[in-house]
Scaffold this active site. Sequence first.
Site, PDB file in Angstrom:
ATOM      1  N   ASN A  68       0.823  -1.264  -0.069  1.00  0.00           N
ATOM      2  CA  ASN A  68      -0.021   0.136   0.087  1.00  0.00           C
ATOM      3  C   ASN A  68       0.767   1.119   0.179  1.00  0.00           C
ATOM      4  O   ASN A  68       1.773   1.448   0.916  1.00  0.00           O
ATOM      5  CB  ASN A  68      -1.011   0.036   1.118  1.00  0.00           C
ATOM      6  CG  ASN A  68      -1.840   1.344   1.179  1.00  0.00           C
ATOM      7  OD1 ASN A  68      -1.322   2.162   1.106  1.00  0.00           O
ATOM      8  ND2 ASN A  68      -3.050   0.799   1.916  1.00  0.00           N
ATOM      9  N   HIS A  93       0.883   6.413   1.596  1.00  0.00           N
ATOM     10  CA  HIS A  93       1.879   7.251   2.464  1.00  0.00           C
ATOM     11  C   HIS A  93       3.089   7.734   1.755  1.00  0.00           C
ATOM     12  O   HIS A  93       3.570   8.949   2.335  1.00  0.00           O
ATOM     13  CB  HIS A  93       2.179   6.485   3.863  1.00  0.00           C
ATOM     14  CG  HIS A  93       0.956   6.309   4.574  1.00  0.00           C
ATOM     15  ND1 HIS A  93       0.131   7.339   5.121  1.00  0.00           N
ATOM     16  CD2 HIS A  93       0.468   5.113   4.890  1.00  0.00           C
ATOM     17  CE1 HIS A  93      -0.869   6.955   5.684  1.00  0.00           C
ATOM     18  NE2 HIS A  93      -0.810   5.606   5.741  1.00  0.00           N
ATOM     19  N   HIS A 113      -5.600   3.681  -1.957  1.00  0.00           N
ATOM     20  CA  HIS A 113      -6.747   3.888  -1.203  1.00  0.00           C
ATOM     21  C   HIS A 113      -7.018   5.478  -1.778  1.00  0.00           C
ATOM     22  O   HIS A 113      -6.590   6.423  -1.537  1.00  0.00           O
ATOM     23  CB  HIS A 113      -6.784   3.931   0.320  1.00  0.00           C
ATOM     24  CG  HIS A 113      -8.142   4.131   1.025  1.00  0.00           C
ATOM     25  ND1 HIS A 113      -8.159   3.935   2.321  1.00  0.00           N
ATOM     26  CD2 HIS A 113      -9.315   4.447   0.445  1.00  0.00           C
ATOM     27  CE1 HIS A 113      -9.577   4.282   2.724  1.00  0.00           C
ATOM     28  NE2 HIS A 113     -10.285   4.713   1.587  1.00  0.00           N
ATOM     29  N   ARG A 134      -9.244   8.232  -1.211  1.00  0.00           N
ATOM     30  CA  ARG A 134     -10.164   8.526   0.002  1.00  0.00           C
ATOM     31  C   ARG A 134     -11.213   9.706  -0.840  1.00  0.00           C
ATOM     32  O   ARG A 134     -10.619  10.500  -1.629  1.00  0.00           O
ATOM     33  CB  ARG A 134      -9.455   9.057   1.039  1.00  0.00           C
ATOM     34  CG  ARG A 134      -8.752   7.848   1.656  1.00  0.00           C
ATOM     35  CD  ARG A 134      -8.313   8.554   3.077  1.00  0.00           C
ATOM     36  NE  ARG A 134      -9.420   8.726   4.073  1.00  0.00           N
ATOM     37  CZ  ARG A 134      -9.785   7.661   5.148  1.00  0.00           C
ATOM     38  NH1 ARG A 134      -8.831   6.608   5.311  1.00  0.00           N
ATOM     39  NH2 ARG A 134     -10.724   8.138   5.751  1.00  0.00           N
ATOM     40  N   ARG A 156      -6.776  12.812   0.681  1.00  0.00           N
ATOM     41  CA  ARG A 156      -5.828  13.468   1.329  1.00  0.00           C
ATOM     42  C   ARG A 156      -4.452  12.589   1.032  1.00  0.00           C
ATOM     43  O   ARG A 156      -3.226  13.426   1.484  1.00  0.00           O
ATOM     44  CB  ARG A 156      -6.150  12.939   2.909  1.00  0.00           C
ATOM     45  CG  ARG A 156      -6.090  11.617   3.264  1.00  0.00           C
ATOM     46  CD  ARG A 156      -6.036  11.432   4.768  1.00  0.00           C
ATOM     47  NE  ARG A 156      -7.667  11.563   5.163  1.00  0.00           N
ATOM     48  CZ  ARG A 156      -8.048  11.240   6.103  1.00  0.00           C
ATOM     49  NH1 ARG A 156      -7.423  10.216   7.072  1.00  0.00           N
ATOM     50  NH2 ARG A 156      -9.306  11.291   6.878  1.00  0.00           N
ATOM     51  N   GLU A 213      -8.673   0.551  -2.960  1.00  0.00           N
ATOM     52  CA  GLU A 213      -9.812   0.589  -2.025  1.00  0.00           C
ATOM     53  C   GLU A 213     -10.374   1.714  -2.332  1.00  0.00           C
ATOM     54  O   GLU A 213      -9.966   3.017  -2.658  1.00  0.00           O
ATOM     55  CB  GLU A 213      -8.778   0.941  -0.742  1.00  0.00           C
ATOM     56  CG  GLU A 213      -7.881  -0.524  -0.389  1.00  0.00           C
ATOM     57  CD  GLU A 213      -7.030  -0.194   0.731  1.00  0.00           C
ATOM     58  OE1 GLU A 213      -7.090   0.999   1.369  1.00  0.00           O
ATOM     59  OE2 GLU A 213      -6.364  -1.106   1.344  1.00  0.00           O
ATOM     60  N   THR A 220      -8.506   3.634   8.304  1.00  0.00           N
ATOM     61  CA  THR A 220      -9.738   2.959   8.161  1.00  0.00           C
ATOM     62  C   THR A 220      -9.734   2.286   9.539  1.00  0.00           C
ATOM     63  O   THR A 220      -9.010   1.131   9.714  1.00  0.00           O
ATOM     64  CB  THR A 220      -9.836   2.037   6.835  1.00  0.00           C
ATOM     65  OG1 THR A 220      -9.050   2.779   5.933  1.00  0.00           O
ATOM     66  CG2 THR A 220     -11.129   1.662   6.620  1.00  0.00           C
ATOM     67  N   GLU A 224     -11.297  -8.751   2.924  1.00  0.00           N
ATOM     68  CA  GLU A 224      -9.877  -8.536   3.736  1.00  0.00           C
ATOM     69  C   GLU A 224     -10.185  -8.149   5.029  1.00  0.00           C
ATOM     70  O   GLU A 224     -11.075  -7.314   5.639  1.00  0.00           O
ATOM     71  CB  GLU A 224      -9.576  -7.111   2.955  1.00  0.00           C
ATOM     72  CG  GLU A 224      -8.127  -7.063   3.759  1.00  0.00           C
ATOM     73  CD  GLU A 224      -7.314  -5.880   2.811  1.00  0.00           C
ATOM     74  OE1 GLU A 224      -7.253  -5.552   1.927  1.00  0.00           O
ATOM     75  OE2 GLU A 224      -6.426  -4.972   3.595  1.00  0.00           O
ATOM     76  N   HIS A 252      -3.742  -4.253   7.690  1.00  0.00           N
ATOM     77  CA  HIS A 252      -3.973  -3.084   8.588  1.00  0.00           C
ATOM     78  C   HIS A 252      -3.008  -3.398   9.810  1.00  0.00           C
ATOM     79  O   HIS A 252      -3.352  -4.236  10.510  1.00  0.00           O
ATOM     80  CB  HIS A 252      -5.382  -2.720   8.973  1.00  0.00           C
ATOM     81  CG  HIS A 252      -5.564  -1.367   9.259  1.00  0.00           C
ATOM     82  ND1 HIS A 252      -5.033  -0.520  10.202  1.00  0.00           N
ATOM     83  CD2 HIS A 252      -6.187  -0.413   8.237  1.00  0.00           C
ATOM     84  CE1 HIS A 252      -5.161   0.726   9.986  1.00  0.00           C
ATOM     85  NE2 HIS A 252      -5.927   0.842   8.967  1.00  0.00           N
TER      86      HIS A 252
HETATM   87  N1  PXP Z   1      -5.976  -2.664   3.666  1.00  0.00           N
HETATM   88  C1  PXP Z   1      -6.811  -1.589   3.763  1.00  0.00           C
HETATM   89  C2  PXP Z   1      -8.174  -2.180   3.423  1.00  0.00           C
HETATM   90  C3  PXP Z   1      -6.423  -0.294   4.390  1.00  0.00           C
HETATM   91  O1  PXP Z   1      -7.569   0.661   4.403  1.00  0.00           O
HETATM   92  C4  PXP Z   1      -5.169  -0.110   4.734  1.00  0.00           C
HETATM   93  C5  PXP Z   1      -4.737   1.322   5.161  1.00  0.00           C
HETATM   94  O2  PXP Z   1      -5.004   2.203   4.192  1.00  0.00           O
HETATM   95  C6  PXP Z   1      -4.394  -1.120   4.685  1.00  0.00           C
HETATM   96  C7  PXP Z   1      -4.737  -2.143   4.415  1.00  0.00           C
HETATM   97  C8  PXP Z   1      -2.949  -1.062   5.120  1.00  0.00           C
HETATM   98  O3  PXP Z   1      -2.702  -0.798   6.605  1.00  0.00           O
HETATM   99  P1  PXP Z   1      -1.194  -0.182   6.907  1.00  0.00           P
HETATM  100  O4  PXP Z   1      -0.889   0.968   6.295  1.00  0.00           O
HETATM  101  O5  PXP Z   1      -1.604  -0.039   8.466  1.00  0.00           O
HETATM  102  O6  PXP Z   1      -0.189  -1.252   6.657  1.00  0.00           O
END
Ligand code: PXP
Length: 263
Positions: free
Chosen positions: A34, A37, A71, A73, A77, A98, A129, A179, A215
């Site tokens: 992901n 960030h 994601h 959003r 952001r 996402e 999330t 998920e 997550h």
């Molecule tokens: N899966 C989903 C559905 C998420 O919303 C997120 C966070 O955006 C992640 C996985 C990844 O989580 P993390 O950034 O905490 O590893």
Amino acid sequence: MGMRLIVTLDLSNDLTICFYYAWGMYESIRLGVNIDHVATLRNARGGVNPDPLEIALLLENAGDTDLITIHLREDRRHIRDADVYKIRKECGLPLNLECAVTDDMLKIAFDVKPDWVCLVPENRLEITTEGGLAIKSRQEHIARAIKILNDHDIKVSLFIDPDVRAVNLSKDVGAQAVEVHTGAYANDTSDEELSRIQSAAAQCAAIELQCHAGHGLTYDNVKAVAQISNVEELNIGHYLVGEALKVGLVQSVRHMKQIISSQ
Ligand code: PXP
């Protein structure tokens, strides 16, 4: 498919040690990276660096990433619409988009055609999330969204709390996968939290639903989750981007120093 190195010690034949590779002997867990960030960091300065597309291409080239997860959003952001389109167009890795279950997001999904859409709950005030999708209260709406996405050749997973009822509801509304939200386990790595994930995963196997998870996963807490036999995919972001600073900042400082010194 993964590759496993098998070492056999053959005592009957003058202690011959045989090494061989077995291809396709087992399915390894897919790692979705992901990269939200990366965009968070870019947006902090309002410029173009670091570019999520460039990072997606680096990951594709390096080989360990099985899919890119982003994601989009509603408040944009981090990832923005242009990132989604560019990554889809230029990065060859499967894309997992996402998004919230809104008409605007679905329109973007139809247009971009990611391999997967992961439907997530969204609350503008949350930092990340925070919980799984409330399926029961929006069953028809979610079922309709899944049907339309599937009609556009997009597979759908639902981001759910580790709860057997949510797994069953996900199947009822037609999802191809869930998920499982591992955030609670990440915050409290107790046997009780782990067993909630294990039960949800076992229910997925029982009703033939793909089981993904993610997550808050880190080098430490990922191990127990990766051991759950039918978890097929893990999506990990924030921790990996943080770790990248530790393994990469030293090198980028060295490179900067070389440039400065050579002037
Ligand atoms: N899966 C989903 C559905 C998420 O919303 C997120 C966070 O955006 C992640 C996985 C990844 O989580 P993390 O950034 O905490 O590893």
